[in-house]
Design an enzyme around this catalytic site. Structure first.
Site, mmCIF file in Angstrom:
data_model
loop_
_atom_site.group_PDB
_atom_site.id
_atom_site.type_symbol
_atom_site.label_atom_id
_atom_site.label_comp_id
_atom_site.label_asym_id
_atom_site.label_seq_id
_atom_site.Cartn_x
_atom_site.Cartn_y
_atom_site.Cartn_z
ATOM 1 C CB ILE A 1 81.353 71.312 -39.237
ATOM 2 C CG1 ILE A 1 81.960 71.461 -37.844
ATOM 3 C CG2 ILE A 1 82.364 71.696 -40.313
ATOM 4 C CD1 ILE A 1 81.121 70.905 -36.733
ATOM 5 C CE LYS B 1 85.115 65.868 -35.017
ATOM 6 N NZ LYS B 1 84.480 64.668 -35.571
#
Length: 308
Positions: A14, A90
């Site tokens: 990510i 998240k």
């Protein structure tokens, strides 16, 4: 304005796919270093731990926590206790109580805490929210499906309880739904499919409703062949509004209202900079609360083993 110095905690997929490109174009942040015991980024100082990074770079003002979920609380706590501002990838934590404690820590130590629900920053989400604000909603259908082998290759942590399985992408859909729908909604039924060799679900079927009984159904699945399906359809008295491609495209009764490129993370970092300069936090627990409700009350269905 003064540029904010930043460190990244975690240097995995990510970070490479989203955080680095967003930071490369940001005028608000200057990336100084990373902390990851297993990975390094080229042409940048890398440290085995957050503590080492903070000791080597006392000028760091903020950190972005991009570790697996079960590590986020401990890392954020270290940063907040040292007066740094923190962005939490998240979901912001493995449990609600962890994140609630971090909110208190941020208030106590004067740092900004930002729960970064990146999908809320997709280009069509705000317009969908504004259009729905004055509409009578009749039904909502959420369809969020992707191939885990494409989006999470080799990431064994995602099959552990804190990894959340299919809720890792599914919570993105819930973060959008809790933004665009004008009324709070509540879980009524949940069903999870869990591979026999995993501890987290590979698929989920959820039913919600709001105070007026509006049906809201969500289907999450990690077994979707490419391309992924990231869609939310809202039936109203004025027509069917559809958010497609994860919030990049907006349609009304099949007619395109907006179609834009995905720029979630640049917008995310702009918001983080705004919060830091205003000395405020932004931590919404609604998406994580819905996942917690589902895990607490779901029927669990065993299914075939997952093979990478």
């Amino acid at each position: 304005m003064t540029v904010i110095t930043l460190g990244l905690v975690g240097a995995g997929k990510i970070v490479r796919d989203q955080h680095l490109p967003a930071l490369a174009e940001s005028r608000d942040f200057r990336l100084l270093a990373t902390a990851d015991p297993r990975a390094r980024l080229a042409s940048m100082p890398g440290y085995a731990s957050l503590t080492e990074m903070l000791e080597a770079h006392p000028e760091l003002e903020a950190v972005a926590i991009c570790t697996p979920t079960h590590l986020r609380y401990s890392q954020a706590r270290i940063a907040l206790e040292r007066g740094r501002s923190v962005l939490l990838e998240k979901p912001p934590g493995a449990t609600l109580s962890e994140v609630e404690e971090l909110v208190e820590l941020a208030e106590r130590h004067g740092g900004t805490l930002f729960a970064a629900w990146h999908s809320r920053f997709a280009p069509a989400v705000a317009e969908a929210r504004d259009w729905l604000r004055e509409r009578r909603i009749q039904r909502v259908e959420i369809d969020w499906r992707e191939d885990v082998r494409v989006w999470h290759p080799g990431q064994a942590w995602i099959w552990e309880p804190a990894g959340m399985g299919v809720f890792d992408p599914g919570i993105n859909a819930l973060s959008i739904a809790t933004t665009i729908l004008p009324r709070a909604f509540f879980l009524r039924d949940a069903r999870l499919w869990i591979p026999s060799n995993c501890q987290a679900p590979i698929a989920a079927a959820l039913t919600f409703s709001d105070a007026e009984g509006t049906p809201i159904v969500a289907d999450f699945d990690f077994r979707q062949p490419s391309p992924p399906i990231w869609s939310i359809h809202v039936e109203t008295e004025a027509g069917r509004l559809s958010l497609l491609r994860g919030g990049c495209r907006l349609e009304l009764d099949g007619r395109c209202l907006l179609d834009a490129e995905e720029r979630e993370y640049p917008n995310l970092y702009a918001r983080f900079a705004e919060l830091i300069r205003q000395r405020r936090s932004d931590v919404d627990l609604a998406p994580l609360r819905h996942v917690a409700d589902a895990c607490l009350s779901a029927w669990r269905e065993p299914t075939e083993p997952f093979i990478e």
